[in-house]
Design a protein around this motif. Structure first.
Motif, PDB file in Angstrom:
ATOM      1  N   ALA A 165       0.839  -1.206   0.000  1.00  0.00           N
ATOM      2  CA  ALA A 165       0.000   0.000   0.000  1.00  0.00           C
ATOM      3  C   ALA A 165       0.872   1.254   0.000  1.00  0.00           C
ATOM      4  O   ALA A 165       0.576   2.229  -0.701  1.00  0.00           O
ATOM      5  CB  ALA A 165      -0.933  -0.010   1.208  1.00  0.00           C
ATOM      6  N   PHE A 166       1.954   1.227   0.774  1.00  0.00           N
ATOM      7  CA  PHE A 166       2.894   2.355   0.800  1.00  0.00           C
ATOM      8  C   PHE A 166       3.541   2.549  -0.570  1.00  0.00           C
ATOM      9  O   PHE A 166       3.687   3.683  -1.058  1.00  0.00           O
ATOM     10  CB  PHE A 166       3.962   2.122   1.864  1.00  0.00           C
ATOM     11  CG  PHE A 166       5.029   3.183   1.892  1.00  0.00           C
ATOM     12  CD1 PHE A 166       4.734   4.477   2.302  1.00  0.00           C
ATOM     13  CD2 PHE A 166       6.324   2.877   1.499  1.00  0.00           C
ATOM     14  CE1 PHE A 166       5.725   5.467   2.322  1.00  0.00           C
ATOM     15  CE2 PHE A 166       7.320   3.855   1.516  1.00  0.00           C
ATOM     16  CZ  PHE A 166       7.016   5.144   1.924  1.00  0.00           C
ATOM     17  N   TYR A 186       1.065   4.177  -2.779  1.00  0.00           N
ATOM     18  CA  TYR A 186       0.896   5.576  -2.366  1.00  0.00           C
ATOM     19  C   TYR A 186       2.004   6.447  -2.955  1.00  0.00           C
ATOM     20  O   TYR A 186       1.737   7.510  -3.529  1.00  0.00           O
ATOM     21  CB  TYR A 186       0.900   5.674  -0.843  1.00  0.00           C
ATOM     22  CG  TYR A 186       1.063   7.085  -0.321  1.00  0.00           C
ATOM     23  CD1 TYR A 186      -0.002   7.991  -0.382  1.00  0.00           C
ATOM     24  CD2 TYR A 186       2.285   7.525   0.186  1.00  0.00           C
ATOM     25  CE1 TYR A 186       0.148   9.290   0.069  1.00  0.00           C
ATOM     26  CE2 TYR A 186       2.447   8.819   0.642  1.00  0.00           C
ATOM     27  CZ  TYR A 186       1.376   9.702   0.576  1.00  0.00           C
ATOM     28  OH  TYR A 186       1.535  10.995   1.012  1.00  0.00           O
ATOM     29  N   CYS A 242       0.981   9.157  -5.645  1.00  0.00           N
ATOM     30  CA  CYS A 242       0.935  10.499  -5.047  1.00  0.00           C
ATOM     31  C   CYS A 242       2.245  11.277  -5.231  1.00  0.00           C
ATOM     32  O   CYS A 242       2.230  12.512  -5.220  1.00  0.00           O
ATOM     33  CB  CYS A 242       0.598  10.407  -3.553  1.00  0.00           C
ATOM     34  SG  CYS A 242      -1.032   9.702  -3.239  1.00  0.00           S
ATOM     35  N   SER A 250      -3.620   5.063   3.455  1.00  0.00           N
ATOM     36  CA  SER A 250      -2.888   5.090   2.189  1.00  0.00           C
ATOM     37  C   SER A 250      -3.839   5.111   1.000  1.00  0.00           C
ATOM     38  O   SER A 250      -3.689   5.921   0.078  1.00  0.00           O
ATOM     39  CB  SER A 250      -1.954   3.876   2.081  1.00  0.00           C
ATOM     40  OG  SER A 250      -0.978   3.900   3.076  1.00  0.00           O
ATOM     41  N   TYR A 251      -4.838   4.222   1.021  1.00  0.00           N
ATOM     42  CA  TYR A 251      -5.750   4.145  -0.123  1.00  0.00           C
ATOM     43  C   TYR A 251      -6.718   5.321  -0.181  1.00  0.00           C
ATOM     44  O   TYR A 251      -7.177   5.692  -1.266  1.00  0.00           O
ATOM     45  CB  TYR A 251      -6.481   2.798  -0.128  1.00  0.00           C
ATOM     46  CG  TYR A 251      -5.629   1.728  -0.770  1.00  0.00           C
ATOM     47  CD1 TYR A 251      -5.487   1.662  -2.146  1.00  0.00           C
ATOM     48  CD2 TYR A 251      -4.914   0.835   0.007  1.00  0.00           C
ATOM     49  CE1 TYR A 251      -4.679   0.716  -2.738  1.00  0.00           C
ATOM     50  CE2 TYR A 251      -4.098  -0.120  -0.571  1.00  0.00           C
ATOM     51  CZ  TYR A 251      -3.986  -0.174  -1.943  1.00  0.00           C
ATOM     52  OH  TYR A 251      -3.169  -1.105  -2.522  1.00  0.00           O
ATOM     53  N   ILE A 254      -4.592   7.779  -1.882  1.00  0.00           N
ATOM     54  CA  ILE A 254      -4.420   7.357  -3.274  1.00  0.00           C
ATOM     55  C   ILE A 254      -5.650   7.718  -4.096  1.00  0.00           C
ATOM     56  O   ILE A 254      -5.543   8.270  -5.202  1.00  0.00           O
ATOM     57  CB  ILE A 254      -4.148   5.835  -3.344  1.00  0.00           C
ATOM     58  CG1 ILE A 254      -2.727   5.532  -2.865  1.00  0.00           C
ATOM     59  CG2 ILE A 254      -4.350   5.308  -4.761  1.00  0.00           C
ATOM     60  CD1 ILE A 254      -2.460   4.058  -2.651  1.00  0.00           C
TER      61      ILE A 254
END
Length: 317
Positions: A123-124, A127, A131, A221-222, A225
Motif C-alpha cells: 500500500a505504501f 501511495y 501520489c 494510504s488508499y 491514493i
C-alpha cells in the motif's frame, strides 16, 4: 520441585493427535479433493509468479519485489498446514510431536502477521507511485526496499515468537487430542491444565492490535491514493491507476475479512459451531494463497503479458 519439573517435561514430551474436522470425519476423503486441487493451484501460481519476477528484468521494481515476498509467505502459510491436513483426510487422525506442533504453530501465525505487513508495504508503494511519482525512484531505492523487507520480517518474528514460549511452558496433563487439522496457539493452549489467561490475552491482543494498525495505515494510504487518482486530468491515467490498485484491494479484502472472522470467532464466537469454525480456518490457509497469484495475474498487465508469453513459448517448443 524436581518431581514437578519431571512431570511437566513428561506431559510435554507426549505427541498430540490431530483429529481433523469434527463432525465431518466420514467426508474427509471427499473434502480432500478440492483441498488438494486448491493447494496445487497455490503452489503452481506462486511458483510461476516467483519465476517471472526473478527472470524478467522489467519486473525488478519495488511493487513486484513485495509481490514476490507475498508469494513466498503464502507458500510458507499453505505448506505449513495443508500437507498435514491432507494426510489426516486420507489416513485418519495423525500424531504430531510437541516440537513439530510448536514449529507449525509458529510458522502459521508468523506468516499471517507477515502477510499483513507485506500488504501494508505494498500500500505504501502504491501511495508513493501515485501520489509522488517523480520521487518514486529516489524514495523506494533498493536499499530502502531491503530495509523494509528485513524490518517487517523482524517485526512479525518479534510479535509472535513469545507465543511459542507461552505454549512451551504449559503442562498438558488432561488430553493430547486436538480437534483440528493443525496446531494453532489458542487451540493448543486450551488443552493445558494450567492457567492460560496470559496466552489468551497476549495471543489475541498483540497480534490483533498489530494487524489493526496495519489495516488503519492501509486505509489511510488508499484514501490518499483515491484522492490523488480522482484529481488526475486524464481519464486513461485514472483507469490505469485504479486498475493497478484494484488488484491490491481485492487481495487485501480476501486476506483480512476471513482472518478477522476467524480471530474473533475463536475469542468471542462461543455460539459458532466447531465444525464450521474448523472448516473456515482450513479454507483460510489454502484459498488466499491460491487466489492471490490469480488476482495479480488477471489484474496486473505486466504479469498477465509475461504469463501469456511464457506459455506461448512452451506451446511452440
Amino acid at each position: 520441585m524436581t518431581m514437578t519439573l519431571f512431570n511437566i517435561s513428561n506431559f510435554n514430551s507426549a505427541p498430540f493427535t490431530l483429529m481433523g474436522i469434527p463432525g465431518l470425519e466420514e467426508f474427509h476423503i471427499w473434502i480432500s479433493i478440492p483441498f488438494c486441487i486448491i493447494y496445487l493451484v497455490a503452489i503452481a501460481g506462486n511458483s510461476i509468479l516467483l519465476y517471472l519476477i526473478t527472470m524478467e528484468r522489467s519486473l525488478h521494481t519495488p511493487m513486484f519485489y513485495f509481490l514476490a515476498m507475498l508469494a513466498v509467505t503464502d507458500l510458507v502459510l499453505s505448506t505449513t498446514c495443508v500437507p498435514k491436513t491432507l494426510t489426516i483426510f486420507w489416513r485418519g487422525p495423525q500424531e504430531i510431536a510437541f516440537p513439530s506442533c510448536l514449529t507449525q504453530l509458529f510458522f502459521l501465525h508468523y506468516s499471517f502477521v507477515l502477510d499483513s505487513a507485506i500488504l501494508l508495504a505494498m500500500a505504501f508503494d502504491r501511495y508513493v507511485a501515485i501520489c509522488s511519482p517523480l520521487r518514486y525512484t529516489t524514495i523506494l531505492t533498493p536499499q530502502v526496499i531491503v530495509k523494509i523487507m528485513v524490518g517487517i520480517s523482524f517485526r512479525s518474528f518479534c510479535v509472535f515468537v513469545p507465543c511459542v514460549f507461552l505454549v512451551k511452558r504449559l503442562p498438558f496433563c488432561r488430553t493430547h487430542i486436538i480437534h483440528h487439522t493443525y496446531c494453532e496457539h489458542i487451540g493448543v493452549a486450551r488443552l493445558s491444565c494450567a492457567d492460560i489467561s496470559i496466552n489468551i490475552w497476549y495471543g489475541f491482543a498483540v497480534p490483533i492490535m498489530t494487524v489493526i494498525s496495519d489495516v488503519v495505515l492501509i486505509a489511510i494510504s488508499y484514501t490518499l491514493i483515491l484522492k490523488a487518482v480522482f484529481r488526475l486530468p486524464s481519464h486513461d491515467a485514472r483507469q490505469k491507476a485504479l486498475g493497478t490498485c484494484g488488484s491490491h484491494v481485492c487481495v487485501i479484502l480476501m486476506f483480512y475479512i476471513p482472518a478477522f472472522f476467524s480471530i474473533l470467532a475463536h475469542r468471542f464466537g462461543h455460539n459458532v459451531p466447531l465444525t464450521f469454525h474448523i472448516m473456515f480456518a482450513n479454507l483460510y490457509v489454502v484459498i488466499p494463497p491460491a487466489l492471490n497469484p490469480i488476482v495479480y495475474g488477471v489484474k496486473t498487465k505486466q504479469i498477465r503479458d509475461k504469463v501469456f508469453l511464457l506459455f506461448s513459448m512452451k506451446g511452440t517448443e
